[in-house]
Scaffold this active site. Structure first.
Site, PDB file in Angstrom:
ATOM      1  N   ALA A  66      64.791  29.259  41.302  1.00  0.00           N
ATOM      2  CA  ALA A  66      64.837  30.687  40.985  1.00  0.00           C
ATOM      3  C   ALA A  66      63.417  31.236  40.935  1.00  0.00           C
ATOM      4  CB  ALA A  66      65.538  30.905  39.655  1.00  0.00           C
ATOM      5  N   GLY A 112      68.232  26.417  40.710  1.00  0.00           N
ATOM      6  CA  GLY A 112      69.286  27.302  41.174  1.00  0.00           C
ATOM      7  C   GLY A 112      69.729  27.007  42.589  1.00  0.00           C
ATOM      8  N   GLU A 115      72.198  24.241  42.257  1.00  0.00           N
ATOM      9  CA  GLU A 115      73.397  24.839  41.667  1.00  0.00           C
ATOM     10  C   GLU A 115      74.178  25.646  42.699  1.00  0.00           C
ATOM     11  OE1 GLU A 115      72.514  25.688  37.064  1.00  0.00           O
ATOM     12  OE2 GLU A 115      70.978  26.509  38.391  1.00  0.00           O
ATOM     13  N   GLU A 135      64.761  22.120  35.387  1.00  0.00           N
ATOM     14  CA  GLU A 135      64.612  23.192  34.406  1.00  0.00           C
ATOM     15  C   GLU A 135      63.980  22.754  33.088  1.00  0.00           C
ATOM     16  OE1 GLU A 135      67.848  24.739  37.157  1.00  0.00           O
ATOM     17  OE2 GLU A 135      67.185  22.800  36.385  1.00  0.00           O
TER      18      GLU A 135
END
Length: 260
Positions: A66, A112, A115, A135
């Site tokens: 991200a 992300g 994900e 993360e």
């Protein structure tokens, strides 16, 4: 809708979607997530689309995470809303889409990005791919379904190790533990994803959608997956595609499914 951060093309009933921020390693910012939400809705609601091929621009990254700069000053409520909005509009929307999404992972799939790949129904990775959820190195945890989908795919122990160590793994390791379906040379990545989608689009679209819903139900503790399967099985009998499939079988010919 005019897209600034993704490329899209509908070709032979397959929607090709490319996250097009190569200079940023295709990192997910707010604008890109909004465009993804729009294209997912488009795929869901347009009858002619039989499947989606999702990849990243360039050879280095599928999505390398991200865009951290956008949320570095967020507070508790803003953080929750960031996760909630992304989950509902993009990641869960992909997972629950009646059209199969195939992720063609070309390089880094981190945070992300992993994900996003895990939300897809099928994952094909190039040999040079590296996958991980880093993360905790930022004082965060995965916020777009990573703790849940990784555990579902590879089991609690392996998911715990990947998330708490923040280590990346190779594509080969990802295939060994069930995180990706298959690993291919980079030059064969898109062709292999297309091959899978070409098979799927020959099948009955409503039956494929029913199968996706029933499989997803197996992971939802709030519903009885067996009952969902029975309901979806029964619904298939009320479709023209079922009659076409049976007639084609009895007549020893290939069926022509129209999605009705």
């Amino acid at each position: 809708m005019t897209y600034q951060n993704i490329l899209s093309e509908l070709r032979e009933n397959i929607l090709y979607v490319t996250i097009n921020r190569e200079a940023k390693l295709n990192a997910l910012n707010k604008a890109t997530l909004a465009e993804l939400a729009a294209i997912i809705n488009y795929a869901t609601t347009h009858h002619e689309i039989r499947g989606v091929l999702l990849t990243g621009a360039g050879e280095k990254a599928f999505v390398a995470g991200a865009d951290i700069s956008e949320f570095q000053n967020y507070n508790l409520e803003e953080g929750k809303e960031l996760g909630r909005t992304g989950q509902q509009n993009v990641f869960d929307a992909i997972a629950n889409c009646p059209k199969p999404f195939v992720a063609a992972i070309n390089g880094f799939a981190l945070g992300g990005g992993l994900e996003l790949a895990m939300a897809c129904h099928i994952r094909i990775a190039s040999e040079n791919s590296r996958l991980g959820l880093p993360e905790v190195t930022l004082g965060l945890i995965p916020g777009y379904g990573g703790t849940q989908r990784l555990t579902q795919l590879i089991g609690k122990g392996r998911a715990m190790e990947m998330i708490t160590t923040a280590d990346m793994i190779t594509a080969e390791k990802a295939a060994q533990i069930g995180l990706v379906n298959e690993v291919v040379p980079p030059s064969a990545l898109i062709a292999r994803a297309e091959e899978i989608l070409a098979k799927i689009k020959q099948r009955a679209p409503l039956a494929v959608a029913s199968a996706i819903n029933a499989i997803n139900a197996s992971l939802n503790p709030e519903v009885n997956g067996f009952n969902v399967e029975i309901d979806e099985f029964g619904k298939c009998f009320d479709t023209a595609d079922f009659k076409e499939g049976v007639n084609a079988f009895l007549e020893k010919r290939k069926p022509i499914f129209k999605g009705n």
